[in-house]
Enzyme design. Sequence first.
Site, short mmCIF file in Angstrom:
data_model
loop_
_atom_site.label_atom_id
_atom_site.label_comp_id
_atom_site.label_asym_id
_atom_site.label_seq_id
_atom_site.Cartn_x
_atom_site.Cartn_y
_atom_site.Cartn_z
N ASP A 314 -1.76 -14.35 18.88
CA ASP A 314 -2.64 -15.13 19.76
C ASP A 314 -3.16 -14.22 20.86
O ASP A 314 -3.26 -13.02 20.65
CB ASP A 314 -1.89 -16.35 20.31
CG ASP A 314 -2.81 -17.53 20.60
OD1 ASP A 314 -3.72 -17.38 21.43
OD2 ASP A 314 -2.63 -18.61 19.99
N HIS A 337 -5.83 -12.31 19.73
CA HIS A 337 -7.03 -13.06 20.09
C HIS A 337 -7.70 -12.54 21.34
O HIS A 337 -8.51 -13.22 21.95
CB HIS A 337 -6.70 -14.55 20.26
CG HIS A 337 -6.26 -15.21 18.99
ND1 HIS A 337 -5.96 -16.55 18.91
CD2 HIS A 337 -6.07 -14.72 17.73
CE1 HIS A 337 -5.59 -16.86 17.67
NE2 HIS A 337 -5.65 -15.76 16.94
#
Length: 495
Positions: A314, A337
């Site tokens: 993430d 991310h």
Amino acid sequence: MGQQRHDHLLPFLFMMMMMTMISFNNIISCYSSASQVLLEDDRHLLGPYGTDHHDHEFHHGYDSQAYPSYNFMSTIILNDEFKEDLVEEITHDVLSLKRPLDHRVLDSISSSVKTVINVNDFRAQGEDGTHDDDTEAFKRAWEVACSSSEGVVVLVVPPKKYGLKPIRFSGPCKSVLTMQIYGTIEASEDQSDYSEDGRYWLVIERVENLIVEGGGTIDGNGKIWWQNSCKINKTLPCKHAPTAITFYQCTNLIVNNLKIQNAQQMHVSFEKCMNVRASYLIVTSPEKSPNTDGIHVTRTQNILISSCVIRTGDDCISIVNGCRKVLAMNIACGPGHGISIGSLGSGNSEAHVSEILVDRARLSGATNGVRIKTWQGGSGSASNIKFQNIEMDNVTNPIIIDQNYCDQDHACKEQDSAVQVENVIYENIQGTSASDVAIKFDCSKSFPCRGVLLQNINLESGGEGKIAKAVCRNVKLADKGIVSPRCPEESHCTI
């Protein structure tokens, strides 16, 4: 002794106070200058290894020799300009942190502090290759260390493997405490152990003047949690998983030289903290592990995140509601991310984030580069933000503002209110985009993005024969220097 520790925080705090002088009110008629830094690879980003740091690593207090990275940056901010006055070379290699604990090290500790507490003295049974439940031993060791009236205390976790259930290390403490982690602390994989509160594993709360370091490993043992995530198995209900280590309401905090891996969900969270330095951290989990943010910052002020390698499933760094004066520099990110402001405004909530600087980062193979993400229906603001000196390598969305963020299975309904995004600078950003859209500003119709400046941007499409483009909706911005790709002229204001 406590005063000495506060005094050596002053250079860092002064730098953060200088950031409060930033005024972006005239950003569209402004300019911003900074030296351009091109990064070769992660090792160059973090600098050569220096053994002198570890020779001093047991010094108590915020000694400038023991913790030299306080001095590696001096920033002067004057008349709406960020001017990098001094960036010294980083003198440590984050990839070579750990070394064995031997008698000479223990002698060094003993000679420089009054009290040394070893978790093994409380019947922690950790052994190489195997471990039992050492939770109670760690709890008792912490209680003795925290309550000691001897002044300076070092709590030692030797180089063995220890198993812990959820545990809280609570303050306030009478002592000035350093926690030296040389071994591996591994989470219980029995989900029933987390029945009282499934959001946390290790919590350090309400402690002042704390150092946590040592080159050891904190392992969240997260595989069982990932398998039971609704993002992996769509038939399962969505529920919280524990954050590996949470620092809550800590003041004057150093987290230094650690490896944090395989978190159940987030790896490291700083919540309601003040005056923090997190440096030389290696944060890793598999690319497909769900919601495994690397470093999460919420309701925290005056925090420096430096010289970290973060590769997770993430956000590498997520900065959310209530954060001010955040500096992240010398960051290697990806996969993951990207470096994110947000998400903000979920559930029609009010959110405020301001005075954020991301300086010197390399992002490789990430789904996003530098991102601001807000939900429709929220309110508040994300303002006075700067991303500079950043290299992108095969990043899907290198520069993105998404005011229509929607992280749920069904479509989000269109709403009029939004978190206002304003006064954002992107400077000296280059590299390759894994998609055709290298710059994406998807802003709110009701609260368009404003005061956005792009300066010295060069992003190319990584696809053969393809040309990178910019998609710009509901944004007012300005360019300075070479900017490629460029937003359509109707989005531009005059500098």
